[in-house]
Design a protein around this motif. Structure first.
Motif, PDB file in Angstrom:
ATOM      1  N   GLU A   1       3.990   1.938 -10.593  1.00 43.77           N
ATOM      2  CA  GLU A   1       4.400   3.029  -9.665  1.00 43.77           C
ATOM      3  C   GLU A   1       5.886   3.572  -9.807  1.00 43.77           C
ATOM      4  O   GLU A   1       6.227   4.684  -9.472  1.00 43.77           O
ATOM      5  CB  GLU A   1       4.079   2.646  -8.043  1.00 43.77           C
TER       6      GLU A   1
ATOM      7  N   GLU B   1      -8.288  -0.783   1.570  1.00 45.17           N
ATOM      8  CA  GLU B   1      -7.639   0.555   1.843  1.00 45.17           C
ATOM      9  C   GLU B   1      -7.520   1.173   0.309  1.00 45.17           C
ATOM     10  O   GLU B   1      -7.298   2.409   0.423  1.00 45.17           O
ATOM     11  CB  GLU B   1      -6.438   0.520   2.645  1.00 45.17           C
ATOM     12  N   PHE B   2      -7.585   0.320  -0.648  1.00 45.15           N
ATOM     13  CA  PHE B   2      -7.227   0.914  -2.053  1.00 45.15           C
ATOM     14  C   PHE B   2      -8.361   1.626  -2.537  1.00 45.15           C
ATOM     15  O   PHE B   2      -9.391   1.447  -2.080  1.00 45.15           O
ATOM     16  CB  PHE B   2      -6.607  -0.213  -2.834  1.00 45.15           C
ATOM     17  N   VAL B   3      -8.246   2.765  -3.410  1.00 46.54           N
ATOM     18  CA  VAL B   3      -9.213   3.499  -3.445  1.00 46.54           C
ATOM     19  C   VAL B   3     -10.403   2.904  -4.450  1.00 46.54           C
ATOM     20  O   VAL B   3     -11.611   3.244  -3.983  1.00 46.54           O
ATOM     21  CB  VAL B   3      -8.722   4.886  -4.467  1.00 46.54           C
TER      22      VAL B   3
ATOM     23  N   ARG C   1      -1.805  12.496  -0.324  1.00 45.77           N
ATOM     24  CA  ARG C   1      -0.155  12.052  -0.344  1.00 45.77           C
ATOM     25  C   ARG C   1       0.735  12.939  -0.123  1.00 45.77           C
ATOM     26  O   ARG C   1       0.581  14.202  -0.830  1.00 45.77           O
ATOM     27  CB  ARG C   1      -0.194  10.876  -1.181  1.00 45.77           C
TER      28      ARG C   1
ATOM     29  N   PHE D   1       0.883  -1.271   0.156  1.00 47.53           N
ATOM     30  CA  PHE D   1       0.084   0.190   0.088  1.00 47.53           C
ATOM     31  C   PHE D   1       0.850   1.308   0.092  1.00 47.53           C
ATOM     32  O   PHE D   1       1.603   1.568   0.920  1.00 47.53           O
ATOM     33  CB  PHE D   1      -0.878   0.086   1.400  1.00 47.53           C
ATOM     34  N   VAL D   2       0.823   2.099  -1.238  1.00 50.31           N
ATOM     35  CA  VAL D   2       1.621   3.289  -1.256  1.00 50.31           C
ATOM     36  C   VAL D   2       1.514   4.133   0.026  1.00 50.31           C
ATOM     37  O   VAL D   2       2.567   4.664   0.504  1.00 50.31           O
ATOM     38  CB  VAL D   2       1.319   3.960  -2.548  1.00 50.31           C
TER      39      VAL D   2
ATOM     40  N   VAL E   1       1.210  10.417  -7.510  1.00 50.95           N
ATOM     41  CA  VAL E   1       1.380  10.189  -8.981  1.00 50.95           C
ATOM     42  C   VAL E   1       0.057  10.396  -9.650  1.00 50.95           C
ATOM     43  O   VAL E   1      -0.961  10.057  -9.387  1.00 50.95           O
ATOM     44  CB  VAL E   1       1.498   8.442  -8.967  1.00 50.95           C
TER      45      VAL E   1
ATOM     46  N   VAL F   1     -10.280   9.153 -10.696  1.00 51.83           N
ATOM     47  CA  VAL F   1     -10.723   8.449  -9.425  1.00 51.83           C
ATOM     48  C   VAL F   1     -12.419   9.167  -9.420  1.00 51.83           C
ATOM     49  O   VAL F   1     -13.335   8.421  -9.118  1.00 51.83           O
ATOM     50  CB  VAL F   1     -10.129   8.944  -8.222  1.00 51.83           C
TER      51      VAL F   1
ATOM     52  N   TYR G   1      -6.559  11.858   3.456  1.00 51.77           N
ATOM     53  CA  TYR G   1      -6.359  10.828   2.168  1.00 51.77           C
ATOM     54  C   TYR G   1      -5.290  11.381   1.237  1.00 51.77           C
ATOM     55  O   TYR G   1      -5.167  10.551   0.162  1.00 51.77           O
ATOM     56  CB  TYR G   1      -7.687  10.492   1.728  1.00 51.77           C
TER      57      TYR G   1
ATOM     58  N   ALA H   1      -6.615  12.097  -9.577  1.00 55.00           N
ATOM     59  CA  ALA H   1      -5.604  11.159  -9.948  1.00 55.00           C
ATOM     60  C   ALA H   1      -6.219   9.792 -10.894  1.00 55.00           C
ATOM     61  O   ALA H   1      -7.450   9.917 -11.041  1.00 55.00           O
ATOM     62  CB  ALA H   1      -5.232  10.235  -8.793  1.00 55.00           C
TER      63      ALA H   1
ATOM     64  N   ASN I   1      -2.331  -0.843 -12.090  1.00 56.23           N
ATOM     65  CA  ASN I   1      -3.243  -1.191 -10.734  1.00 56.23           C
ATOM     66  C   ASN I   1      -4.371  -2.337 -11.403  1.00 56.23           C
ATOM     67  O   ASN I   1      -4.943  -2.230 -12.626  1.00 56.23           O
ATOM     68  CB  ASN I   1      -4.149  -0.023 -10.766  1.00 56.23           C
TER      69      ASN I   1
ATOM     70  N   GLY J   1      -9.782  11.306  -1.218  1.00 54.16           N
ATOM     71  CA  GLY J   1      -8.437  12.108  -1.355  1.00 54.16           C
ATOM     72  C   GLY J   1      -8.615  12.827  -2.598  1.00 54.16           C
ATOM     73  O   GLY J   1      -9.675  13.547  -2.985  1.00 54.16           O
ATOM     74  N   ASN J   2      -7.552  12.720  -3.366  1.00 57.65           N
ATOM     75  CA  ASN J   2      -7.356  13.389  -4.737  1.00 57.65           C
ATOM     76  C   ASN J   2      -8.312  12.773  -5.884  1.00 57.65           C
ATOM     77  O   ASN J   2      -7.931  11.457  -6.173  1.00 57.65           O
ATOM     78  CB  ASN J   2      -6.022  13.311  -5.055  1.00 57.65           C
TER      79      ASN J   2
ATOM     80  N   ALA K   1     -15.530   9.629   2.261  1.00 54.82           N
ATOM     81  CA  ALA K   1     -14.674  10.604   2.045  1.00 54.82           C
ATOM     82  C   ALA K   1     -13.355  10.115   1.567  1.00 54.82           C
ATOM     83  O   ALA K   1     -12.833   8.862   1.580  1.00 54.82           O
ATOM     84  CB  ALA K   1     -14.103  10.845   3.637  1.00 54.82           C
TER      85      ALA K   1
HETATM   86  P1  GDP Z   1      -1.959   3.234  -5.881  1.00 55.70           P
HETATM   87  O1  GDP Z   1      -1.986   3.495  -7.239  1.00 55.70           O
HETATM   88  O2  GDP Z   1      -1.226   1.826  -5.872  1.00 55.70           O
HETATM   89  O3  GDP Z   1      -1.526   4.264  -5.050  1.00 55.70           O
HETATM   90  O4  GDP Z   1      -3.520   2.758  -5.604  1.00 55.70           O
HETATM   91  P2  GDP Z   1      -4.682   3.506  -4.539  1.00 55.70           P
HETATM   92  O5  GDP Z   1      -6.007   2.810  -4.944  1.00 55.70           O
HETATM   93  O6  GDP Z   1      -4.205   3.417  -3.002  1.00 55.70           O
HETATM   94  O7  GDP Z   1      -4.518   4.804  -5.040  1.00 55.70           O
HETATM   95  C1  GDP Z   1      -4.895   5.208  -6.412  1.00 55.70           C
HETATM   96  C2  GDP Z   1      -5.077   6.942  -6.388  1.00 55.70           C
HETATM   97  O8  GDP Z   1      -6.296   7.086  -5.947  1.00 55.70           O
HETATM   98  C3  GDP Z   1      -3.961   7.571  -5.691  1.00 55.70           C
HETATM   99  O9  GDP Z   1      -3.469   8.489  -6.687  1.00 55.70           O
HETATM  100  C4  GDP Z   1      -4.570   8.233  -4.710  1.00 55.70           C
HETATM  101  O10 GDP Z   1      -4.071   9.618  -4.289  1.00 55.70           O
HETATM  102  C5  GDP Z   1      -6.117   8.446  -4.998  1.00 55.70           C
HETATM  103  N1  GDP Z   1      -6.909   8.180  -3.953  1.00 55.70           N
HETATM  104  C6  GDP Z   1      -7.876   9.384  -3.961  1.00 55.70           C
HETATM  105  N2  GDP Z   1      -8.632   9.220  -2.735  1.00 55.70           N
HETATM  106  C7  GDP Z   1      -8.023   8.135  -2.199  1.00 55.70           C
HETATM  107  C8  GDP Z   1      -8.391   7.257  -1.050  1.00 55.70           C
HETATM  108  O11 GDP Z   1      -9.353   7.662  -0.169  1.00 55.70           O
HETATM  109  N3  GDP Z   1      -7.797   6.109  -0.714  1.00 55.70           N
HETATM  110  C9  GDP Z   1      -6.766   5.909  -1.467  1.00 55.70           C
HETATM  111  N4  GDP Z   1      -5.813   4.657  -1.120  1.00 55.70           N
HETATM  112  N5  GDP Z   1      -6.489   6.204  -2.422  1.00 55.70           N
HETATM  113  C10 GDP Z   1      -7.018   7.502  -3.000  1.00 55.70           C
END
Ligand code: GDP
Ligand code: NDP
Length: 329
Positions: free
Chosen positions: A131, A191-193, A282, A89-90, A286, A255, A280, A219, A182, A215-216, A213
Motif C-alpha cells: 500500500e 472485511e478484506f475483499v 474509498r 484495514f485500509v 489504489v 476484484v 464500500y 481495483a 496482499n 465496492g470498486n 455487495a
Molecule cells: P487492501 O488492498 O489492503 O485495501 O485490501 P482490501 O481487500 O480491503 O481491498 C482490496 C481492493 O478491493 C481495494 O481496492 C478495494 O477498494 C476493493 N474492494 C472492492 N469492494 C470491496 C469491498 O466490499 N470490501 C473491501 N475491503 N474492498 C473492496
C-alpha cells in the motif's frame, strides 16, 4: 540445545498465526504479544484453527504502551522479533486515522526503541506493505520504486518503514522490512475483499444469502497466500545483512476476476449475485498493484508457491465447512 526464541506482535492475526505454525515446525520457542480483550475466547480462534494455541507463550502488551513492550522484551530476550501488529484495514484508517497512526506507525517505533534498549542483538522484522506504493510510480513495483501512500494506513506504514531503515542505519540494528503485497488465506479478516467474497459465495451456495455487495470491482491486486509469505519473513532474518524486500507473486487480478473465479468454483454466475454499493468505495483508491519480487528470489531463494486459483478454492472450501458446522447444514 536451547530452542531459538522468537517474539511475534500481532500473533492473533492472519500472519501471526501462520508464522507461529511455521516457527514451531522449525523448533522455535514462540512467544506472542496479546492485547487484552474482553472477548479473549474469540481473539485466539485463529491460533486454535491452526492448532498452535497452547503451544506458544502469550504476553499481555499493546503496541501503544512502550513500558509494557520493554518489560516483555526484557523478560523474553528473543533472538528474532516480528512486528506484525497493526490496525491493518485500509478502509478503517479513514475513520480512525489517529488510532492507525498510533498503532501502525508509532507502534513500530515503540518496538524498534524497545528492541534497541532491551535486546539490541535481536533481529527485527517490520511488516511493511505494498500500500506504500499507492498511486503507483512504476508499472511493476520493486524495492527501488518511489512510494506514494494513498491512505492514513499507508502513510503510517511508510513512517514505520523508514523508522526501520533508520534504526538499521543509525543504531546498527539487524532490522529488515518486508514490503509484502496482499496475501490471503482462510484466516484473512472477513472485511478484506477476498475473504468477504469467499464467505459471500459460500453463503449464497448454501442458500443463506442471495446477493453480495461490493465496492470498486476494477481495483487490481497481486494476491498471494499467507502461508508462503511468512516464510519470506523468516528468510529475511536468516541473512547476515538486514535489508528490504518486495514479496509478491508477479500477477495482478481485478476484484471482478477474483469474484468470477470464486463463483465459478461453486458453479454459480457472479452476474446473478453481485451488486455494487457506494458504501464500500474509498475516499482515495489504489487502482492497481503488481510486485516485482526478483530480489527476494535471487537473494532469499523465495518464490510464491500457491496459484491464485488454488488459494480461492482453499478459502471457499474453508468457508463452506465453517458455515456448515455453524448452521448444522
Ligand atoms: P487492501 O488492498 O489492503 O485495501 O485490501 P482490501 O481487500 O480491503 O481491498 C482490496 C481492493 O478491493 C481495494 O481496492 C478495494 O477498494 C476493493 N474492494 C472492492 N469492494 C470491496 C469491498 O466490499 N470490501 C473491501 N475491503 N474492498 C473492496
Ligand atoms: P491482521 O489484521 O490479521 O492482524 C493484526 C494483528 O495486530 C492482530 O493480532 C491484532 O490483535 C494486532 N493488533 C492490533 N492493534 C494492536 C495493538 N494496539 N497492540 C498490539 N497488537 C495489536 O493483519 P495480517 O495478519 O493480515 O497482517 C500482518 C501485518 O502485515 C500487519 O501489520 C499488516 O498491516 C501487514 N500487512 C499485511 C498484508 C496482507 O495482505 N495481509 C500486506 C502487507 C502488510 P487483535 O487480534 O487483538 O485485533
Amino acid at each position: 540445545m536451547q530452542a531459538r526464541r522468537a517474539l511475534i506482535t500481532g500473533v492473533t492475526g492472519q500472519d501471526g498465526a501462520y508464522l507461529s505454525k511455521f516457527l514451531l515446525e522449525k523448533g522455535y520457542d514462540v512467544h506472542g504479544l496479546l492485547r487484552r480483550s474482553a472477548s479473549a475466547d474469540v481473539v485466539d480462534a485463529r491460533l486454535k484453527w491452526l492448532g498452535v494455541a497452547g503451544k506458544i507463550t502469550l504476553h499481555d502488551g499493546n503496541l501503544t504502551d512502550l513500558s509494557g513492550l520493554l518489560r516483555v522484551l526484557q523478560d523474553v530476550q528473543p533472538a528474532e522479533v516480528y512486528n506484525l501488529g497493526a490496525q491493518s484495514f485500509v478502509k478503517s484508517s479513514w475513520q480512525q486515522p489517529l488510532l492507525t497512526s498510533t498503532v501502525t506507525g508509532l507502534g513500530a517505533a515503540h518496538m524498534l526503541e524497545a528492541v534497541r534498549i532491551a535486546c539490541p542483538k535481536a533481529r527485527f522484522y517490520q511488516a511493511s506493505s505494498s500500500e506504500m506504493f499507492g498511486l503507483i510510480q512504476e508499472p511493476r513495483q520493486s524495492e527501488t520504486t518511489p512510494f506514494y501512500p494513498r491512505s492514513p494506513y499507508a502513510a503510517a506504514k511508510l513512517y514505520a518503514h523508514w523508522m526501520t531503515v533508520n534504526y538499521r542505519e543509525s543504531f546498527g540494528l539487524h532490522a529488515s522490512s518486508g514490503i509484502l503485497f496482499n496475501h490471503e488465506s482462510p484466516l484473512r479478516g472477513i472485511e478484506f475483499v477476498t475473504r468477504k467474497i469467499t464467505d459471500g459465495v459460500a453463503q449464497i451456495k448454501l442458500g443463506l444469502e442471495t446477493t453480495l455487495a461490493l465496492g470498486n470491482l476494477d481495483a487490481k491486486r497481486d494476491w498471494g497466500h499467507a502461508r508462503d509469505y511468512v516464510k519470506a519473513m523468516w528468510l529475511m532474518l536468516q541473512q547476515d545483512t538486514p535489508d528490504d524486500y518486495v514479496v509478491a507473486t508477479g500477477r495482478t487480478v481485478s476484484v471482478r476476476d477474483f469474484c468470477k473465479l470464486a463463483f465459478n468454483h461453486v458453479g454459480l454466475n457472479m452476474e446473478d449475485h453481485v451488486v455494487t454499493d457506494p458504501r464500500y468505495m474509498r475516499p482515495a483508491e489504489v487502482d492497481v498493484l503488481l510486485g516485482n519480487a526478483d530480489k527476494a528470489r535471487d537473494r532469499l531463494g523465495w518464490v510464491a508457491e500457491t496459484r491464485l486459483e488454488d488459494l480461492v478454492a482453499e478459502m471457499i472450501e474453508a468457508d463452506l465447512a465453517r458455515l456448515k458446522r455453524h448452521q448444522h447444514l
